[in-house]
Design a protein around this motif. Structure first.
Motif, PDB file in Angstrom:
ATOM      1  N   HIS A  58      10.046   7.196  -1.104  1.00 30.69           N
ATOM      2  CA  HIS A  58      10.573   8.213  -2.008  1.00 30.69           C
ATOM      3  C   HIS A  58      10.248   9.580  -1.414  1.00 30.69           C
ATOM      4  CE1 HIS A  58      11.256  10.450  -5.720  1.00 30.69           C
ATOM      5  NE2 HIS A  58      10.108  11.033  -5.530  1.00 30.69           N
ATOM      6  N   TRP A  59      11.175  10.515  -1.556  1.00 28.76           N
ATOM      7  CA  TRP A  59      10.870  11.877  -1.149  1.00 28.76           C
ATOM      8  C   TRP A  59      11.657  12.849  -2.000  1.00 28.76           C
ATOM      9  CZ3 TRP A  59      14.258  15.556   0.688  1.00 28.76           C
ATOM     10  CH2 TRP A  59      15.527  15.111   1.061  1.00 28.76           C
ATOM     11  N   ARG A  60      11.127  14.076  -2.123  1.00 26.59           N
ATOM     12  CA  ARG A  60      11.820  15.144  -2.847  1.00 26.59           C
ATOM     13  C   ARG A  60      11.293  16.480  -2.370  1.00 26.59           C
ATOM     14  NH1 ARG A  60       9.208  16.446  -8.542  1.00 26.59           N
ATOM     15  NH2 ARG A  60       7.037  16.057  -8.047  1.00 26.59           N
ATOM     16  N   GLN A  98       7.979  22.729  -0.383  1.00 27.14           N
ATOM     17  CA  GLN A  98       7.254  21.630   0.249  1.00 27.14           C
ATOM     18  C   GLN A  98       7.958  20.298  -0.029  1.00 27.14           C
ATOM     19  OE1 GLN A  98       2.966  21.600   0.670  1.00 27.14           O
ATOM     20  NE2 GLN A  98       2.882  23.238  -0.864  1.00 27.14           N
ATOM     21  N   ILE A  99       7.658  19.329   0.790  1.00 29.14           N
ATOM     22  CA  ILE A  99       8.221  17.992   0.640  1.00 29.14           C
ATOM     23  C   ILE A  99       7.124  17.067   0.114  1.00 29.14           C
ATOM     24  CG2 ILE A  99       9.283  16.022   1.838  1.00 29.14           C
ATOM     25  CD1 ILE A  99      11.055  18.511   1.778  1.00 29.14           C
ATOM     26  N   GLN A 100       7.449  16.344  -0.938  1.00 26.51           N
ATOM     27  CA  GLN A 100       6.553  15.314  -1.448  1.00 26.51           C
ATOM     28  C   GLN A 100       7.193  13.973  -1.117  1.00 26.51           C
ATOM     29  OE1 GLN A 100       6.127  14.574  -5.755  1.00 26.51           O
ATOM     30  NE2 GLN A 100       3.942  14.908  -5.385  1.00 26.51           N
ATOM     31  N   PHE A 119       0.866  -1.165   0.000  1.00 25.85           N
ATOM     32  CA  PHE A 119       0.000   0.000   0.000  1.00 25.85           C
ATOM     33  C   PHE A 119       0.910   1.223   0.000  1.00 25.85           C
ATOM     34  CE2 PHE A 119      -1.948   3.365   2.518  1.00 25.85           C
ATOM     35  CZ  PHE A 119      -3.162   3.536   1.867  1.00 25.85           C
ATOM     36  N   ARG A 120       0.645   2.175  -0.877  1.00 25.44           N
ATOM     37  CA  ARG A 120       1.445   3.399  -0.943  1.00 25.44           C
ATOM     38  C   ARG A 120       0.543   4.604  -0.804  1.00 25.44           C
ATOM     39  NH1 ARG A 120       3.926  -0.307  -4.117  1.00 25.44           N
ATOM     40  NH2 ARG A 120       6.183  -0.417  -3.985  1.00 25.44           N
ATOM     41  N   LYS A 121       1.035   5.598  -0.083  1.00 19.42           N
ATOM     42  CA  LYS A 121       0.302   6.849   0.067  1.00 19.42           C
ATOM     43  C   LYS A 121       1.291   7.995  -0.075  1.00 19.42           C
ATOM     44  CE  LYS A 121      -3.176   9.180   2.675  1.00 19.42           C
ATOM     45  NZ  LYS A 121      -4.190   9.080   3.704  1.00 19.42           N
ATOM     46  N   THR A 122       0.965   8.946  -0.943  1.00 26.36           N
ATOM     47  CA  THR A 122       1.841  10.078  -1.215  1.00 26.36           C
ATOM     48  C   THR A 122       1.281  11.335  -0.556  1.00 26.36           C
ATOM     49  OG1 THR A 122       2.531   9.105  -3.306  1.00 26.36           O
ATOM     50  CG2 THR A 122       2.909  11.462  -3.046  1.00 26.36           C
TER      51      THR A 122
END
Length: 78
Positions: free
Chosen positions: A58-60, A66-68, A25-28
């Motif tokens: 993953h992050w950027r 802002q951070i995603q 399960f992934r949540k962004t």
């Protein structure tokens, strides 16, 4: 079947449809830096790494500061 049971089952099926083919399960999220840190901590606290294999996948940092980031976990504990 009670309405509450129907709602619970519907929510469970909805969560299963969100699973990627690999079973995770992934949540962004996209949040300001401090809120992103707090959200990641809350997610890790709610789904402990041991039972759910929870990680920040993953992050950027976006141009607006802002951070995603994407959190990944198994759908249930082993």
């Amino acid at each position: 079947m009670k309405p509450r049971d129907v709602a619970t089952r519907s929510r469970e099926l909805q969560d299963l449809r969100r699973l990627d083919p690999d079973g995770f399960f992934r949540k962004t999220f996209t949040l300001p830096v401090e809120d992103a840190r707090a959200q990641a901590r809350d997610f890790l606290r709610e789904y402990p790494t041991g039972g759910y294999m929870t990680i920040v996948e993953h992050w950027r940092q976006l141009p607006d500061g802002q951070i995603q980031f994407t959190m990944r976990r198994l759908p249930c504990a082993d």
